[in-house]
Design an enzyme around this catalytic site. Structure first.
Site, PDB file in Angstrom:
ATOM      1  N   GLU A   1       0.924  -1.040   0.102  1.00 15.67           N
ATOM      2  CA  GLU A   1      -0.003  -0.144   0.021  1.00 15.67           C
ATOM      3  C   GLU A   1       0.895   1.435   0.001  1.00 15.67           C
ATOM      4  O   GLU A   1       0.582   2.192  -0.654  1.00 15.67           O
ATOM      5  CB  GLU A   1      -0.804   0.013   1.187  1.00 15.67           C
ATOM      6  CG  GLU A   1      -2.183  -1.094   1.154  1.00 15.67           C
ATOM      7  CD  GLU A   1      -2.892  -1.311   2.234  1.00 15.67           C
ATOM      8  OE1 GLU A   1      -4.340  -1.206   2.098  1.00 15.67           O
ATOM      9  OE2 GLU A   1      -2.312  -1.743   3.398  1.00 15.67           O
TER      10      GLU A   1
ATOM     11  N   GLU B   1      -4.525  -9.527   3.054  1.00 13.58           N
ATOM     12  CA  GLU B   1      -5.413  -9.401   4.070  1.00 13.58           C
ATOM     13  C   GLU B   1      -6.483 -10.394   4.118  1.00 13.58           C
ATOM     14  O   GLU B   1      -7.078 -10.610   5.455  1.00 13.58           O
ATOM     15  CB  GLU B   1      -5.751  -7.894   4.094  1.00 13.58           C
ATOM     16  CG  GLU B   1      -4.753  -6.860   4.378  1.00 13.58           C
ATOM     17  CD  GLU B   1      -3.887  -6.506   3.106  1.00 13.58           C
ATOM     18  OE1 GLU B   1      -3.200  -5.647   3.114  1.00 13.58           O
ATOM     19  OE2 GLU B   1      -4.302  -7.250   2.146  1.00 13.58           O
TER      20      GLU B   1
END
Length: 270
Positions: A117, A137
């Site tokens: 990210e 995730e």
């Protein structure tokens, strides 16, 4: 400051260029919250000192920036002590994506979760051919939280982003280069030198114009087209009135008046 086992070093290898190097061998470059908070502070320092381009790099073989250190995440969710507040995640993303600072990720190894990210929030990405990327995730029962869906889908489109975030598997640098998320694909060991060379080239551009382009690029995805065009024109007018910009425009016209051509003046991209 407490010793949390990581090292973050800020260097200035060229005029207008900063290099931020990270290593946490004990956690295999998983990002504890203290490290992310300090990274945010360093990026803010670069902006305040008018650094034009910052390169993010890793000093740990096989790893770039990896996902958040799960002990901090778990303790934060449970109200237990953490290495820091965790607010640095949001500050890092803001500094990378919104500030005038131009950022290049020199991806020299695997990166996943929050590390990915941070990479997606950078303006440019140079990746070594062996590097792998993942948004894993979902395997922890959560979605990405700081751009692993939103920024990734903007870079590669919904189809590949869906594959990555719904499955949580590794995706190679070659495929992401072909999809447009990686700007330059280089051999093993070449990411940092390539990124630094690129950074020096960008930092040599006129400062006002570099900052203006970053400002327009950052705002465009957030605005309807009509507003984005108006913002672009407003920033253009302000920048074009700068004395350095006027001088460069005039010099370029003199070059044309003397018989010069655009093919002679503007180099082909690498």
């Amino acid at each position: 400051m407490a010793d949390h086992g990581y090292s973050l070093v800020l260097e200035h290898p060229a005029e207008g260029v900063a290099l931020l190097r990270f290593v946490d061998a004990g956690r295999a470059n998983q990002l504890c919250w203290a490290a992310v908070d300090e990274m945010a502070d360093m990026l803010a320092q670069c902006r305040e000192q008018s650094v034009r381009v910052v390169v993010l790099a890793s000093d740990l073989d096989g790893h770039w920036l990896e996902h958040a250190w799960l002990r901090d995440l778990d303790h934060g969710l449970g109200g237990e002590p953490t290495t820091s507040s965790g607010s640095g995640w949001f500050r890092v993303m803001r500094e990378l994506s919104q500030a005038p600072l131009v950022s290049i990720a020199a991806i020299s190894g695997d990166t996943c979760g929050g590390g990915c990210e941070i990479g997606w929030a950078c303006d440019l990405r140079v990746a070594e051919i062996q590097a792998r990327f993942a948004q894993p995730e979902i395997r922890l029962g959560i979605p990405p939280g700081v751009g692993g869906v939103s920024r990734l889908s903007t870079l590669v489109g919904r189809s590949l982003a869906s594959e990555m975030v719904l499955g949580g598997h590794w995706t190679g640098a070659q495929r992401l280069f072909e999809a447009g998320a990686v700007n330059r694909l280089v051999d093993t060991g070449a990411a940092l030198p390539a990124a630094l060379e690129w950074a020096a080239e960008l930092a040599a551009q006129p400062a006002a114009a570099l900052a203006a382009c970053k400002q327009i690029l950052a705002a465009a995805p957030e605005l309807p087209l009509t507003e984005a065009l108006a913002n672009e024109q407003s920033i253009f007018q302000l920048t074009a009135s700068d004395a350095q910009s006027r001088a460069l425009i005039q010099a370029q016209q003199r070059f044309y008046d003397a018989g010069g051509t655009t093919a002679e003046c503007f180099a082909e991209p690498n």
